[in-house]
Design an enzyme around this catalytic site. Structure first.
Site, PDB file in Angstrom:
ATOM      1  N   LYS A  75       0.269  93.725 -37.549  1.00  0.00           N
ATOM      2  CA  LYS A  75       0.667  94.787 -36.622  1.00  0.00           C
ATOM      3  C   LYS A  75       0.445  94.290 -35.200  1.00  0.00           C
ATOM      4  O   LYS A  75      -0.546  93.613 -34.915  1.00  0.00           O
ATOM      5  CB  LYS A  75      -0.161  96.044 -36.895  1.00  0.00           C
ATOM      6  CG  LYS A  75       0.264  97.255 -36.060  1.00  0.00           C
ATOM      7  CD  LYS A  75      -0.521  98.514 -36.451  1.00  0.00           C
ATOM      8  CE  LYS A  75      -0.084  99.722 -35.638  1.00  0.00           C
ATOM      9  NZ  LYS A  75      -0.797 100.959 -36.019  1.00  0.00           N
ATOM     10  N   SER A 150       2.009 105.129 -37.129  1.00  0.00           N
ATOM     11  CA  SER A 150       2.507 104.180 -36.153  1.00  0.00           C
ATOM     12  C   SER A 150       2.752 102.780 -36.723  1.00  0.00           C
ATOM     13  O   SER A 150       3.455 101.991 -36.105  1.00  0.00           O
ATOM     14  CB  SER A 150       1.522 104.077 -34.996  1.00  0.00           C
ATOM     15  OG  SER A 150       0.289 103.525 -35.447  1.00  0.00           O
ATOM     16  N   SER A 174      -1.927 106.482 -39.589  1.00  0.00           N
ATOM     17  CA  SER A 174      -0.917 105.455 -39.342  1.00  0.00           C
ATOM     18  C   SER A 174      -0.822 104.313 -40.341  1.00  0.00           C
ATOM     19  O   SER A 174       0.098 103.506 -40.247  1.00  0.00           O
ATOM     20  CB  SER A 174      -1.101 104.866 -37.950  1.00  0.00           C
ATOM     21  OG  SER A 174      -0.572 105.755 -37.013  1.00  0.00           O
TER      22      SER A 174
HETATM   23  N1  GLN Z   1       0.462 110.179 -35.816  1.00  0.00           N
HETATM   24  C1  GLN Z   1      -0.858 110.253 -35.263  1.00  0.00           C
HETATM   25  C2  GLN Z   1      -0.770 110.178 -33.770  1.00  0.00           C
HETATM   26  O1  GLN Z   1       0.302 110.177 -33.271  1.00  0.00           O
HETATM   27  C3  GLN Z   1      -1.710 109.163 -35.814  1.00  0.00           C
HETATM   28  C4  GLN Z   1      -1.430 107.824 -35.240  1.00  0.00           C
HETATM   29  C5  GLN Z   1      -2.327 106.767 -35.756  1.00  0.00           C
HETATM   30  O2  GLN Z   1      -2.965 106.908 -36.806  1.00  0.00           O
HETATM   31  N2  GLN Z   1      -2.415 105.687 -35.006  1.00  0.00           N
HETATM   32  O3  GLN Z   1      -1.734 110.117 -33.082  1.00  0.00           O
END
Ligand code: GLN
Length: 484
Positions: A75, A150, A174
């Protein structure tokens, strides 16, 4: 070769049927062939092939290391020496880190190859990969659908078999949410299990890195490499990590699986509910006992998270000011104007929204009403889990309320986007490990994820349940059409 899991790739690599250079080249070719998915921000062809050659040389003279010659997609949130690290943002679109994150160092020391850096929501803020400065990622199961976020690039890359495995990070879901929407296996470890050193910070008390793979057995191999104490991360826990592969085959007889009633109520799509019910039946056949439990405060997890995560983000992101590294506006009048223009131009809409919410809730006069209240709520949510683990060993439920939605469907409605993470966020707030594994397909032919939540440092138990389930089912073996 691209169909093989890491466990399966180890044999041809060992016997010399294939070299790491050949394997790496095969995946680089596939990445090139399926560029339209937009799963990668950077493909590190040259360094990947150099690393593969070095791994082949290592194998000739010495014992193979745990991931010897295996290509892995990383990532783009992990700092990689000499390779661009953007975190999905214009702000870091020119940033080449002078050092490797601990996770990257560990993969290198284990003999793995870094194929490239995967696309992601900007600064990991999002649930659909649509906030990336580098454009959205497409879901290999349905190109009009989001891959989740994400870690959407990592999930799409593994689902489309552009890499045998990838890394992700999970602040509120995410790893698990994109794993569910792309039909792969994803594990968010206990907070403190994997080092955050060199991982671009979003919300430091919630962020945790973990593996994204096709199977639980492969996730165990990756976690073996990633987990462990790191003196460079003050929140890393100094507790030895077990060999996660040794308990994969433990019998499930008598294991108590808790079903939280709050995870099966309003908002859960009928086809997801039906699929999860089938998985529960399968686990019962394997000897598990089902216990009804309650996590009464989990319905408040989303508002709690959307106070705490932006608060932490607003202070973490204050470092991006155009002074030391990253993007800087071209024209400005004075220092303040340089800050203002750099941050206005460098950050996208969602990131700006979070910084503003965070600055607001932390400001004098609002702190007690929002930030402090959310911290208190966080404690209650953690207590719910503590009570539940008095009655059961592992908690089961859906990972997401629905299958993957279409690109653009929720971009104008942040709240409906935030509600995607309703089942994943509680584990982050409590610091607990969580996993998503493929459980079947919905009415629209898009994947559904089964979520397992464990007690602190019980990753081995999650992997055991997941592996036993995968021995008895073949949902994890299905590949999206066109990518077989
Ligand atoms: N979707 C969540 C957010 O927008 C979690 C994102 C994540 O786990 N990095 O914060």
């Amino acid at each position: 070769m691209h169909r093989k899991t890491i466990v399966e790739l180890n044999t041809p690599l060992r016997t010399g049927e294939i070299s790491s250079v050949e394997l790496t080249q095969a995946f680089l070719d596939r990445i090139g062939q399926y560029q339209d998915l937009n799963a990668f921000i950077t493909v590190a062809s040259t360094t990947a092939l150099e690393q593969a050659q070095a791994s082949d040389d290592h194998r000739k003279n010495r014992d193979p290391r745990p991931l010897e010659g295996i290509p892995i997609a990383q990532k783009d949130i992990f700092c990689t020496e000499g390779i661009l690290t953007t975190c999905g943002s214009k702000m870091l679109s020119n940033f080449i880190s002078p050092y490797d994150a601990t996770v990257i160092q560990r993969f290198k020391a284990a003999g793995a190859i870094i194929l490239g850096k995967t696309n992601m929501d900007e600064f990991a803020m999002g649930s659909s990969n649509e906030t990336s400065f580098y454009g959205p990622v497409k879901n290999p199961w349905a190109k009009q659908a989001v891959p989740g976020g994400s870690s959407g690039g990592s999930a799409a890359a593994v689902a489309a078999q552009l890499a045998p495995a990838a890394t992700g990070t999970d602040t509120g879901g995410s790893i698990r949410q994109p794993a569910a929407l792309c039909g792969i296996t994803g594990l968010k470890p206990t907070y403190g299990r994997v080092s955050r050193y060199g991982m671009v910070a979003f919300a430091s008390s919630l962020d945790q890195a973990g593996p994204m793979t096709r199977t639980a057995a492969d996730a165990a191999l990756l976690l073996n490499v990633m987990a462990g104490f790191d003196p460079k991360d003050s929140t890393s826990v100094d507790k030895p990590a077990p060999d996660y592969t040794t308990t994969l085959n433990d019998d499930l007889k008598g294991i108590r699986l808790g079903l939280p009633k709050e995870y099966f109520g309003d908002g859960l799509a009928a086809d997801v509910a039906k699929t999860i019910d089938k998985s529960i039946e399968e686990l019962k056949r394997l000897g598990a006992k089902i216990v009804d439990i309650s996590l009464p405060n989990s319905t408040l997890a989303v508002p709690c998270y959307y106070v705490l995560a932006p608060a932490e983000a607003s202070s973490n992101l204050s470092r991006f000011d155009g002074v030391r590294y990253g993007y800087r506006a071209a024209d400005y009048d004075d220092l303040n104007d340089m800050y203002r223009k750099t941050r206005s131009q460098g950050f996208g809409e969602e990131v700006k929204r979070r910084i503003m919410i965070g600055a607001y809730t932390l400001s004098a006069g609002y702190y007690d009403a929002y930030y402090l209240k959310a911290q208190q709520l966080r404690r209650l949510i953690a207590d719910d889990f503590h009570n539940a683990f008095g009655q059961c060993d592992v908690i089961l439920g859906p990972t997401t309320p629905t299958t993957a939605f279409d690109l653009g469907a929720k971009t104008d409605d942040p709240v409906s986007m935030y509600l995607n993470d309703i089942y994943t966020i509680p584990a982050n707030l409590a610091g607990l490990p969580g996993m998503s594994i493929p459980a079947g397909l919905g009415e629209d032919g898009r994947p559904i994820g089964l979520q397992l939540i464990g007690n602190a440092f019980e990753e081995a138990q999650l992997l055991n349940v997941a592996h036993q389930y995968q021995q008895a089912t073949d949902h994890h073996k299905q590949a999206p059409k066109g990518f077989e």
